[in-house]
Write an enzyme that holds these catalytic residues in place. Sequence first.
Site, PDB file in Angstrom:
ATOM      1  N   TYR A 140      11.100  37.809 -27.085  1.00  0.00           N
ATOM      2  CA  TYR A 140      11.073  36.381 -27.451  1.00  0.00           C
ATOM      3  C   TYR A 140      12.490  35.891 -27.745  1.00  0.00           C
ATOM      4  O   TYR A 140      12.887  34.812 -27.279  1.00  0.00           O
ATOM      5  CB  TYR A 140      10.157  36.198 -28.665  1.00  0.00           C
ATOM      6  CG  TYR A 140      10.036  34.771 -29.150  1.00  0.00           C
ATOM      7  CD1 TYR A 140       9.532  33.774 -28.323  1.00  0.00           C
ATOM      8  CD2 TYR A 140      10.424  34.429 -30.444  1.00  0.00           C
ATOM      9  CE1 TYR A 140       9.414  32.467 -28.776  1.00  0.00           C
ATOM     10  CE2 TYR A 140      10.304  33.129 -30.904  1.00  0.00           C
ATOM     11  CZ  TYR A 140       9.803  32.147 -30.068  1.00  0.00           C
ATOM     12  OH  TYR A 140       9.687  30.852 -30.515  1.00  0.00           O
ATOM     13  N   SER A 198      14.343  27.892 -30.678  1.00  0.00           N
ATOM     14  CA  SER A 198      13.844  28.582 -31.872  1.00  0.00           C
ATOM     15  C   SER A 198      15.037  29.081 -32.678  1.00  0.00           C
ATOM     16  O   SER A 198      16.142  29.224 -32.136  1.00  0.00           O
ATOM     17  CB  SER A 198      12.997  29.780 -31.447  1.00  0.00           C
ATOM     18  OG  SER A 198      12.798  30.664 -32.537  1.00  0.00           O
TER      19      SER A 198
HETATM   20  P1  NAP Z   1       1.054  27.133 -30.379  1.00  0.00           P
HETATM   21  O1  NAP Z   1       0.163  26.327 -31.261  1.00  0.00           O
HETATM   22  O2  NAP Z   1       0.650  28.525 -30.015  1.00  0.00           O
HETATM   23  O3  NAP Z   1       1.345  26.289 -29.059  1.00  0.00           O
HETATM   24  C1  NAP Z   1       1.846  26.860 -27.871  1.00  0.00           C
HETATM   25  C2  NAP Z   1       1.433  25.970 -26.724  1.00  0.00           C
HETATM   26  O4  NAP Z   1       2.003  26.501 -25.510  1.00  0.00           O
HETATM   27  C3  NAP Z   1      -0.069  25.915 -26.535  1.00  0.00           C
HETATM   28  O5  NAP Z   1      -0.440  24.597 -26.242  1.00  0.00           O
HETATM   29  C4  NAP Z   1      -0.292  26.811 -25.320  1.00  0.00           C
HETATM   30  O6  NAP Z   1      -1.410  26.452 -24.539  1.00  0.00           O
HETATM   31  C5  NAP Z   1       0.980  26.463 -24.549  1.00  0.00           C
HETATM   32  N1  NAP Z   1       1.205  27.385 -23.438  1.00  0.00           N
HETATM   33  C6  NAP Z   1       1.315  28.726 -23.455  1.00  0.00           C
HETATM   34  N2  NAP Z   1       1.480  29.189 -22.189  1.00  0.00           N
HETATM   35  C7  NAP Z   1       1.464  28.090 -21.374  1.00  0.00           C
HETATM   36  C8  NAP Z   1       1.603  27.895 -19.984  1.00  0.00           C
HETATM   37  N3  NAP Z   1       1.759  28.923 -19.123  1.00  0.00           N
HETATM   38  N4  NAP Z   1       1.566  26.626 -19.490  1.00  0.00           N
HETATM   39  C9  NAP Z   1       1.397  25.582 -20.313  1.00  0.00           C
HETATM   40  N5  NAP Z   1       1.241  25.696 -21.644  1.00  0.00           N
HETATM   41  C10 NAP Z   1       1.293  26.938 -22.165  1.00  0.00           C
HETATM   42  O7  NAP Z   1       2.503  27.303 -31.047  1.00  0.00           O
HETATM   43  P2  NAP Z   1       3.623  26.242 -31.519  1.00  0.00           P
HETATM   44  O8  NAP Z   1       4.180  26.795 -32.772  1.00  0.00           O
HETATM   45  O9  NAP Z   1       3.100  24.857 -31.486  1.00  0.00           O
HETATM   46  O10 NAP Z   1       4.716  26.485 -30.375  1.00  0.00           O
HETATM   47  C11 NAP Z   1       5.314  25.417 -29.690  1.00  0.00           C
HETATM   48  C12 NAP Z   1       6.777  25.776 -29.391  1.00  0.00           C
HETATM   49  O11 NAP Z   1       7.483  25.948 -30.626  1.00  0.00           O
HETATM   50  C13 NAP Z   1       6.986  27.074 -28.589  1.00  0.00           C
HETATM   51  O12 NAP Z   1       7.967  26.865 -27.585  1.00  0.00           O
HETATM   52  C14 NAP Z   1       7.533  28.048 -29.628  1.00  0.00           C
HETATM   53  O13 NAP Z   1       8.374  29.045 -29.052  1.00  0.00           O
HETATM   54  C15 NAP Z   1       8.303  27.111 -30.531  1.00  0.00           C
HETATM   55  N6  NAP Z   1       8.541  27.636 -31.876  1.00  0.00           N
HETATM   56  C16 NAP Z   1       7.491  27.978 -32.689  1.00  0.00           C
HETATM   57  C17 NAP Z   1       7.766  28.482 -33.958  1.00  0.00           C
HETATM   58  C18 NAP Z   1       6.656  28.873 -34.912  1.00  0.00           C
HETATM   59  O14 NAP Z   1       6.946  29.596 -35.888  1.00  0.00           O
HETATM   60  N7  NAP Z   1       5.441  28.418 -34.721  1.00  0.00           N
HETATM   61  C19 NAP Z   1       9.104  28.616 -34.393  1.00  0.00           C
HETATM   62  C20 NAP Z   1      10.127  28.263 -33.539  1.00  0.00           C
HETATM   63  C21 NAP Z   1       9.840  27.764 -32.273  1.00  0.00           C
HETATM   64  P3  NAP Z   1      -2.789  27.306 -24.453  1.00  0.00           P
HETATM   65  O15 NAP Z   1      -3.680  26.716 -25.508  1.00  0.00           O
HETATM   66  O16 NAP Z   1      -3.251  27.054 -23.061  1.00  0.00           O
HETATM   67  O17 NAP Z   1      -2.436  28.758 -24.708  1.00  0.00           O
END
Ligand code: NAP
Length: 281
Positions: A146, A133
């Site tokens: 985080y 991130s």
């Molecule tokens: P998201 O839609 O909330 O997706 C997060 C995913 O992680 C969901 O599929 C969730 O599954 C899964 N997850 C959470 N806990 C878990 C566990 N214990 N075991 C397996 N899966 C688990 O958000 P996203 O934005 O796509 O995030 C994906 C990645 O991008 C993350 O690593 C995040 O830190 C990174 N990121 C996001 C942003 C942003 O602004 N969105 C920016 C920088 C980096 P459930 O449905 O089961 O909860």
Amino acid sequence: MTKTILITGCSSGLGKLTARHFAEKGWNVVATMRRPDPELANAYPARILVAALDVGDPASIEAAIEAGIARFGGLDAVVNNAGITMVSIFEATPADAIRQIFETNVFGMVNVIQAAVPHLRRRGGGTVVNVGSGVGIAAMPLLSVYSASKQAVEGLSESLSYELSSQNIRVRLVQPGAMRSTNFTTTGMAASQAAPVPESYRPYFDHMLQSMINYPFASTEEQSVVEAIHAAATDPTDRLRYQVGPDVEEYARLRWSTSEDAYRAGMHRLTGHTAWRDMAK
Ligand code: NAP
């Protein structure tokens, strides 16, 4: 030979889109999620296997890898995408909420890498793509836990990029900026209910939250992050970091191309601290 990739956190957001992208590019995909939903497998029956995987449950990781190998014959790459966040005042953040973020973002990644490496080696080598991130480059207020977890991901990825090269395994770190299109912020704000804001922080918290809402950068497009993950998985060079998004590019410029003083001044300005300090005078 068709390559096979396992991706964590495919129930929504980046993980789901990444699974689709790799299938469209001709990869076999083990799309993993805590609660399996057949939607992805129905859309790409020949290419996508949906498997249950909780990154905190090593048995589920082994089972998903074994199911992928039984279906596709081997494993060539892994994307550690699953992650959670929380917006909170650190002093008021419960220990179990802090642990949960580290269990998912750091130990979950550790569990998946340790389980996958022997299988990648069996194929003669492979690639591990870790989703970091912008806060891995530049820590943010209200996102202390985080930020700490994603900076742990930075150190782990950088160290392993050297160590695993001895096993012919490449390690990549994709660093997305803020994506407004995923569930991430909503889930993170919901988690924040566990950490009520202490009165003495209230004006600061409200101001900083407003700065986050009025973020001075365009949202990072999910699709550009997906393409960076694909580039990272297929790049034959020794590159480690892939920064995606206008905010992350600016944090990287400030961090690595300016002095410490200029970096801190720039970050104070970008995170709303400068305005806060003026207000607090
Ligand atoms: P998201 O839609 O909330 O997706 C997060 C995913 O992680 C969901 O599929 C969730 O599954 C899964 N997850 C959470 N806990 C878990 C566990 N214990 N075991 C397996 N899966 C688990 O958000 P996203 O934005 O796509 O995030 C994906 C990645 O991008 C993350 O690593 C995040 O830190 C990174 N990121 C996001 C942003 C942003 O602004 N969105 C920016 C920088 C980096 P459930 O449905 O089961 O909860």
